[in-house]
Write a protein that holds these residues in place. Sequence first.
Motif, PDB file in Angstrom:
ATOM      1  N   TYR A   9       0.844  -1.199   0.000  1.00 15.49           N
ATOM      2  CA  TYR A   9       0.000   0.000   0.000  1.00 15.49           C
ATOM      3  C   TYR A   9       0.877   1.247   0.000  1.00 15.49           C
ATOM      4  N   PHE A  10       0.400   2.269  -0.691  1.00 11.22           N
ATOM      5  CA  PHE A  10       1.097   3.553  -0.749  1.00 11.22           C
ATOM      6  C   PHE A  10       0.058   4.667  -0.775  1.00 11.22           C
ATOM      7  N   PRO A  11       0.286   5.739  -0.032  1.00 11.82           N
ATOM      8  CA  PRO A  11       1.413   6.017   0.853  1.00 11.82           C
ATOM      9  C   PRO A  11       1.130   5.536   2.272  1.00 11.82           C
ATOM     10  N   ASP A  12       2.168   5.551   3.127  1.00 12.46           N
ATOM     11  CA  ASP A  12       1.913   5.219   4.536  1.00 12.46           C
ATOM     12  C   ASP A  12       1.763   6.488   5.367  1.00 12.46           C
ATOM     13  N   ALA A  13       1.846   7.644   4.705  1.00 17.93           N
ATOM     14  CA  ALA A  13       1.559   8.946   5.322  1.00 17.93           C
ATOM     15  C   ALA A  13       1.075   9.861   4.198  1.00 17.93           C
ATOM     16  N   PRO A  14       0.188  10.823   4.468  1.00 15.61           N
ATOM     17  CA  PRO A  14      -0.332  11.692   3.408  1.00 15.61           C
ATOM     18  C   PRO A  14       0.782  12.336   2.585  1.00 15.61           C
ATOM     19  N   THR A  15       0.585  12.425   1.268  1.00 10.37           N
ATOM     20  CA  THR A  15       1.621  12.942   0.378  1.00 10.37           C
ATOM     21  C   THR A  15       1.011  13.862  -0.678  1.00 10.37           C
ATOM     22  N   GLU A  16       0.987  15.141  -0.384  1.00  9.15           N
ATOM     23  CA  GLU A  16       0.538  16.112  -1.378  1.00  9.15           C
ATOM     24  C   GLU A  16       1.503  16.153  -2.560  1.00  9.15           C
ATOM     25  N   ARG A  17       2.768  15.896  -2.285  1.00  3.52           N
ATOM     26  CA  ARG A  17       3.770  15.861  -3.360  1.00  3.52           C
ATOM     27  C   ARG A  17       3.455  14.736  -4.341  1.00  3.52           C
ATOM     28  N   GLY A  18       2.993  13.598  -3.814  1.00  6.00           N
ATOM     29  CA  GLY A  18       2.630  12.492  -4.689  1.00  6.00           C
ATOM     30  C   GLY A  18       1.470  12.844  -5.604  1.00  6.00           C
ATOM     31  N   ILE A  19       0.493  13.574  -5.084  1.00  7.78           N
ATOM     32  CA  ILE A  19      -0.638  14.012  -5.906  1.00  7.78           C
ATOM     33  C   ILE A  19      -0.164  14.981  -6.992  1.00  7.78           C
ATOM     34  N   LYS A  20       0.731  15.885  -6.613  1.00 12.38           N
ATOM     35  CA  LYS A  20       1.274  16.835  -7.593  1.00 12.38           C
ATOM     36  C   LYS A  20       1.961  16.095  -8.739  1.00 12.38           C
ATOM     37  N   HIS A  21       2.726  15.055  -8.404  1.00 18.41           N
ATOM     38  CA  HIS A  21       3.412  14.287  -9.440  1.00 18.41           C
ATOM     39  C   HIS A  21       2.415  13.589 -10.367  1.00 18.41           C
ATOM     40  N   LEU A  22       1.336  13.075  -9.803  1.00 13.37           N
ATOM     41  CA  LEU A  22       0.311  12.433 -10.636  1.00 13.37           C
ATOM     42  C   LEU A  22      -0.299  13.433 -11.618  1.00 13.37           C
ATOM     43  N   ARG A  23      -0.539  14.633 -11.158  1.00 13.79           N
ATOM     44  CA  ARG A  23      -1.100  15.657 -12.044  1.00 13.79           C
ATOM     45  C   ARG A  23      -0.140  15.999 -13.172  1.00 13.79           C
ATOM     46  N   GLU A  24       1.145  16.056 -12.865  1.00 21.37           N
ATOM     47  CA  GLU A  24       2.133  16.334 -13.908  1.00 21.37           C
ATOM     48  C   GLU A  24       2.181  15.187 -14.915  1.00 21.37           C
ATOM     49  N   LEU A  25       2.080  13.960 -14.440  1.00 19.72           N
ATOM     50  CA  LEU A  25       2.082  12.816 -15.346  1.00 19.72           C
ATOM     51  C   LEU A  25       0.842  12.824 -16.240  1.00 19.72           C
ATOM     52  N   MET A  26      -0.295  13.228 -15.682  1.00 19.63           N
ATOM     53  CA  MET A  26      -1.508  13.354 -16.495  1.00 19.63           C
ATOM     54  C   MET A  26      -1.308  14.384 -17.604  1.00 19.63           C
ATOM     55  N   SER A  27      -0.698  15.501 -17.266  1.00 21.47           N
ATOM     56  CA  SER A  27      -0.419  16.540 -18.261  1.00 21.47           C
ATOM     57  C   SER A  27       0.526  16.011 -19.334  1.00 21.47           C
ATOM     58  N   ALA A  28       1.537  15.246 -18.904  1.00 19.84           N
ATOM     59  CA  ALA A  28       2.495  14.686 -19.851  1.00 19.84           C
ATOM     60  C   ALA A  28       1.822  13.698 -20.796  1.00 19.84           C
ATOM     61  N   ALA A  29       0.948  12.853 -20.253  1.00 17.51           N
ATOM     62  CA  ALA A  29       0.234  11.890 -21.093  1.00 17.51           C
ATOM     63  C   ALA A  29      -0.604  12.614 -22.147  1.00 17.51           C
ATOM     64  N   ALA A  30      -1.245  13.716 -21.748  1.00 23.55           N
ATOM     65  CA  ALA A  30      -2.053  14.496 -22.690  1.00 23.55           C
ATOM     66  C   ALA A  30      -1.188  15.149 -23.761  1.00 23.55           C
ATOM     67  N   ALA A  31       0.095  15.382 -23.436  1.00 28.29           N
ATOM     68  CA  ALA A  31       1.016  16.024 -24.377  1.00 28.29           C
ATOM     69  C   ALA A  31       1.740  15.012 -25.259  1.00 28.29           C
ATOM     70  N   GLN A  59      -7.282   4.737   3.158  1.00 32.91           N
ATOM     71  CA  GLN A  59      -7.599   5.029   4.561  1.00 32.91           C
ATOM     72  C   GLN A  59      -6.699   6.124   5.100  1.00 32.91           C
ATOM     73  N   THR A  60      -5.455   6.127   4.665  1.00 33.79           N
ATOM     74  CA  THR A  60      -4.508   7.138   5.125  1.00 33.79           C
ATOM     75  C   THR A  60      -4.614   8.429   4.328  1.00 33.79           C
ATOM     76  N   HIS A  61      -4.798   8.306   2.999  1.00 33.58           N
ATOM     77  CA  HIS A  61      -4.854   9.495   2.148  1.00 33.58           C
ATOM     78  C   HIS A  61      -5.840   9.274   1.002  1.00 33.58           C
ATOM     79  N   PRO A  62      -7.130   9.484   1.259  1.00 33.66           N
ATOM     80  CA  PRO A  62      -8.142   9.272   0.218  1.00 33.66           C
ATOM     81  C   PRO A  62      -7.879  10.072  -1.053  1.00 33.66           C
ATOM     82  N   ALA A  63      -7.353  11.269  -0.910  1.00 33.47           N
ATOM     83  CA  ALA A  63      -7.132  12.124  -2.082  1.00 33.47           C
ATOM     84  C   ALA A  63      -6.096  11.513  -3.021  1.00 33.47           C
ATOM     85  N   PHE A  64      -5.113  10.810  -2.478  1.00 33.28           N
ATOM     86  CA  PHE A  64      -4.138  10.162  -3.344  1.00 33.28           C
ATOM     87  C   PHE A  64      -4.809   9.052  -4.150  1.00 33.28           C
TER      88      PHE A  64
END
Length: 223
Positions: free
Chosen positions: A137-159, A182-187
Amino acid sequence: MTYDNITAGKFIARLNRFAAEVEADGRRETVHVKNTGRCRELLVPGAEVWLTASDNPARKTRYDLVAVRKSNGVLYNIDSQAPNKAAYEWLETQGFDRILPEYTYGASRIDFYMERGTQRYLMEVKGCTLEIGGVGYFPDAPTERGIKHLRELMSAAAAGYYAYLAFVIQMDGVTEVRANVQTHPAFGAALEAAKSAGVQVLFLPCHVEPDRLEILPGAHGRI
Protein backbone atom coordinates in the motif's frame (compact mmCIF):
# COMPACT_ATOMS: atom_id res chain seq x y z
CA MET A 1 21.79 -1.24 -5.76
CA THR A 2 24.18 -2.14 -2.95
CA TYR A 3 25.65 -0.54 0.14
CA ASP A 4 29.39 -0.43 0.62
CA ASN A 5 29.19 -1.29 4.30
CA ILE A 6 26.51 -2.67 6.55
CA THR A 7 26.21 -3.11 10.33
CA ALA A 8 23.56 -5.09 12.19
CA GLY A 9 21.74 -3.55 15.15
CA LYS A 10 18.65 -3.65 17.30
CA PHE A 11 15.96 -0.98 17.17
CA ILE A 12 15.17 0.80 20.45
CA ALA A 13 12.98 3.82 19.69
CA ARG A 14 12.17 6.41 17.04
CA LEU A 15 13.02 9.86 18.30
CA ASN A 16 11.42 11.85 15.45
CA ARG A 17 10.89 11.62 11.68
CA PHE A 18 14.61 11.73 11.00
CA ALA A 19 16.27 10.00 13.95
CA ALA A 20 16.10 6.80 15.96
CA GLU A 21 17.97 5.12 18.77
CA VAL A 22 19.47 1.70 18.12
CA GLU A 23 21.94 -0.66 19.70
CA ALA A 24 24.93 -1.40 17.48
CA ASP A 25 28.41 -2.70 18.22
CA GLY A 26 27.48 -3.04 21.88
CA ARG A 27 26.46 0.57 22.42
CA ARG A 28 23.51 2.89 21.90
CA GLU A 29 23.64 5.05 18.81
CA THR A 30 21.44 7.84 17.51
CA VAL A 31 21.04 7.13 13.79
CA HIS A 32 19.51 8.88 10.79
CA VAL A 33 16.30 7.26 9.51
CA LYS A 34 16.34 7.38 5.70
CA ASN A 35 12.55 7.34 5.49
CA THR A 36 10.21 10.05 6.76
CA GLY A 37 7.16 7.76 6.51
CA ARG A 38 5.55 6.33 9.61
CA CYS A 39 6.87 2.75 9.33
CA ARG A 40 5.01 2.00 12.55
CA GLU A 41 4.61 -1.70 11.82
CA LEU A 42 8.35 -2.02 11.08
CA LEU A 43 10.22 0.17 13.55
CA VAL A 44 9.23 -1.54 16.79
CA PRO A 45 11.41 -2.06 19.87
CA GLY A 46 13.67 -5.07 19.51
CA ALA A 47 13.46 -5.33 15.72
CA GLU A 48 16.58 -6.32 13.81
CA VAL A 49 17.86 -3.39 11.78
CA TRP A 50 20.77 -2.73 9.45
CA LEU A 51 22.79 0.44 9.22
CA THR A 52 25.29 1.99 6.85
CA ALA A 53 28.12 4.19 8.07
CA SER A 54 28.38 7.66 6.58
CA ASP A 55 31.69 8.83 5.11
CA ASN A 56 30.91 12.43 6.09
CA PRO A 57 32.95 13.29 9.22
CA ALA A 58 30.88 16.45 9.80
CA ARG A 59 27.63 14.54 10.31
CA LYS A 60 25.98 14.47 13.72
CA THR A 61 25.01 10.82 13.31
CA ARG A 62 27.42 8.07 12.31
CA TYR A 63 24.88 5.69 10.75
CA ASP A 64 21.90 5.62 8.41
CA LEU A 65 19.15 3.09 9.13
CA VAL A 66 18.34 1.37 5.83
CA ALA A 67 16.70 -2.01 6.51
CA VAL A 68 14.57 -3.76 9.13
CA ARG A 69 13.20 -7.25 9.63
CA LYS A 70 9.48 -7.28 10.33
CA SER A 71 7.95 -9.57 12.95
CA ASN A 72 6.85 -11.91 10.12
CA GLY A 73 10.51 -12.54 9.27
CA VAL A 74 10.49 -10.56 6.02
CA LEU A 75 13.31 -8.10 5.42
CA TYR A 76 12.32 -4.57 4.32
CA ASN A 77 14.52 -1.92 2.79
CA ILE A 78 13.28 1.44 4.09
CA ASP A 79 15.86 3.71 2.45
CA SER A 80 13.79 6.29 0.55
CA GLN A 81 16.69 6.92 -1.85
CA ALA A 82 17.14 3.26 -2.78
CA PRO A 83 14.10 2.89 -5.11
CA ASN A 84 15.40 5.52 -7.54
CA LYS A 85 18.84 3.92 -7.62
CA ALA A 86 17.35 0.48 -8.22
CA ALA A 87 14.95 1.88 -10.83
CA TYR A 88 17.82 3.49 -12.74
CA GLU A 89 19.67 0.18 -12.86
CA TRP A 90 16.48 -1.49 -14.10
CA LEU A 91 15.83 1.17 -16.75
CA GLU A 92 19.31 0.56 -18.13
CA THR A 93 18.15 -2.95 -19.08
CA GLN A 94 15.03 -1.73 -20.90
CA GLY A 95 16.57 -0.65 -24.19
CA PHE A 96 16.26 3.12 -23.90
CA ASP A 97 18.46 5.37 -26.00
CA ARG A 98 18.58 8.02 -23.30
CA ILE A 99 17.81 8.14 -19.56
CA LEU A 100 17.86 11.43 -17.64
CA PRO A 101 17.24 11.44 -13.86
CA GLU A 102 15.59 14.37 -12.07
CA TYR A 103 13.89 15.82 -15.15
CA THR A 104 12.02 19.12 -14.82
CA TYR A 105 8.53 18.93 -16.28
CA GLY A 106 5.91 21.55 -15.59
CA ALA A 107 6.25 22.64 -11.97
CA SER A 108 7.79 19.36 -10.79
CA ARG A 109 10.90 17.28 -11.00
CA ILE A 110 9.96 13.87 -12.36
CA ASP A 111 12.34 11.08 -11.45
CA PHE A 112 13.19 9.95 -14.99
CA TYR A 113 12.89 11.11 -18.58
CA MET A 114 13.63 8.47 -21.21
CA GLU A 115 13.79 8.27 -25.00
CA ARG A 116 13.49 5.31 -27.33
CA GLY A 117 13.69 6.43 -30.93
CA THR A 118 11.17 9.25 -31.30
CA GLN A 119 9.15 8.15 -28.27
CA ARG A 120 9.38 10.18 -25.07
CA TYR A 121 8.75 8.77 -21.60
CA LEU A 122 8.37 10.14 -18.08
CA MET A 123 8.49 7.91 -15.02
CA GLU A 124 7.92 8.85 -11.39
CA VAL A 125 9.15 6.32 -8.82
CA LYS A 126 7.54 5.62 -5.44
CA GLY A 127 8.98 3.23 -2.89
CA CYS A 128 6.51 0.95 -1.12
CA THR A 129 7.33 -0.17 2.43
CA LEU A 130 3.82 -0.83 3.74
CA GLU A 131 2.43 -4.35 3.38
CA ILE A 132 -0.90 -5.65 4.68
CA GLY A 133 -2.00 -9.20 3.99
CA GLY A 134 0.54 -9.74 1.22
CA VAL A 135 -0.43 -6.56 -0.65
CA GLY A 136 1.59 -3.36 -0.78
CA TYR A 137 0.00 0.00 0.00
CA PHE A 138 1.10 3.55 -0.75
CA PRO A 139 1.41 6.02 0.85
CA ASP A 140 1.91 5.22 4.54
CA ALA A 141 1.56 8.95 5.32
CA PRO A 142 -0.33 11.69 3.41
CA THR A 143 1.62 12.94 0.38
CA GLU A 144 0.54 16.11 -1.38
CA ARG A 145 3.77 15.86 -3.36
CA GLY A 146 2.63 12.49 -4.69
CA ILE A 147 -0.64 14.01 -5.91
CA LYS A 148 1.27 16.84 -7.59
CA HIS A 149 3.41 14.29 -9.44
CA LEU A 150 0.31 12.43 -10.64
CA ARG A 151 -1.10 15.66 -12.04
CA GLU A 152 2.13 16.33 -13.91
CA LEU A 153 2.08 12.82 -15.35
CA MET A 154 -1.51 13.35 -16.49
CA SER A 155 -0.42 16.54 -18.26
CA ALA A 156 2.49 14.69 -19.85
CA ALA A 157 0.23 11.89 -21.09
CA ALA A 158 -2.05 14.50 -22.69
CA ALA A 159 1.02 16.02 -24.38
CA GLY A 160 2.00 12.73 -26.00
CA TYR A 161 4.48 11.31 -23.51
CA TYR A 162 4.36 7.73 -22.30
CA ALA A 163 3.77 8.46 -18.61
CA TYR A 164 4.44 5.93 -15.87
CA LEU A 165 4.12 5.70 -12.11
CA ALA A 166 6.44 2.93 -10.89
CA PHE A 167 6.13 1.38 -7.45
CA VAL A 168 9.41 -0.18 -6.31
CA ILE A 169 8.29 -2.75 -3.74
CA GLN A 170 10.95 -2.76 -1.02
CA MET A 171 10.31 -6.28 0.29
CA ASP A 172 10.15 -9.83 -1.04
CA GLY A 173 6.93 -11.64 -1.85
CA VAL A 174 4.69 -8.68 -2.82
CA THR A 175 3.72 -8.04 -6.43
CA GLU A 176 0.88 -5.50 -6.20
CA VAL A 177 0.51 -2.02 -4.69
CA ARG A 178 -2.83 -0.35 -3.98
CA ALA A 179 -3.64 3.20 -2.95
CA ASN A 180 -3.83 3.54 0.83
CA VAL A 181 -7.15 5.34 0.81
CA GLN A 182 -7.60 5.03 4.56
CA THR A 183 -4.51 7.14 5.13
CA HIS A 184 -4.85 9.50 2.15
CA PRO A 185 -8.14 9.27 0.22
CA ALA A 186 -7.13 12.12 -2.08
CA PHE A 187 -4.14 10.16 -3.34
CA GLY A 188 -6.40 7.24 -4.21
CA ALA A 189 -8.72 9.53 -6.16
CA ALA A 190 -5.77 11.14 -7.95
CA LEU A 191 -4.36 7.73 -8.87
CA GLU A 192 -7.65 6.62 -10.41
CA ALA A 193 -7.89 9.89 -12.35
CA ALA A 194 -4.32 9.46 -13.58
CA LYS A 195 -4.99 5.93 -14.82
CA SER A 196 -8.09 7.13 -16.63
CA ALA A 197 -5.97 9.86 -18.25
CA GLY A 198 -3.48 7.34 -19.65
CA VAL A 199 -0.85 7.16 -16.91
CA GLN A 200 0.38 3.57 -16.65
CA VAL A 201 1.21 1.99 -13.30
CA LEU A 202 4.14 -0.39 -12.91
CA PHE A 203 4.69 -2.78 -10.00
CA LEU A 204 8.38 -3.60 -9.62
CA PRO A 205 8.88 -6.48 -7.12
CA CYS A 206 12.29 -6.67 -5.49
CA HIS A 207 14.65 -8.96 -3.67
CA VAL A 208 16.02 -7.47 -0.46
CA GLU A 209 19.23 -8.29 1.42
CA PRO A 210 20.66 -6.21 4.27
CA ASP A 211 23.15 -4.69 1.83
CA ARG A 212 21.09 -4.76 -1.38
CA LEU A 213 17.81 -3.81 -3.09
CA GLU A 214 17.35 -5.37 -6.53
CA ILE A 215 14.37 -5.23 -8.88
CA LEU A 216 13.72 -8.81 -9.96
CA PRO A 217 14.71 -9.70 -13.53
CA GLY A 218 11.71 -9.57 -15.83
CA ALA A 219 9.69 -7.90 -13.08
CA HIS A 220 7.51 -6.10 -15.60
CA GLY A 221 9.09 -6.86 -18.95
CA ARG A 222 9.82 -3.84 -21.13
CA ILE A 223 8.15 -0.46 -20.98
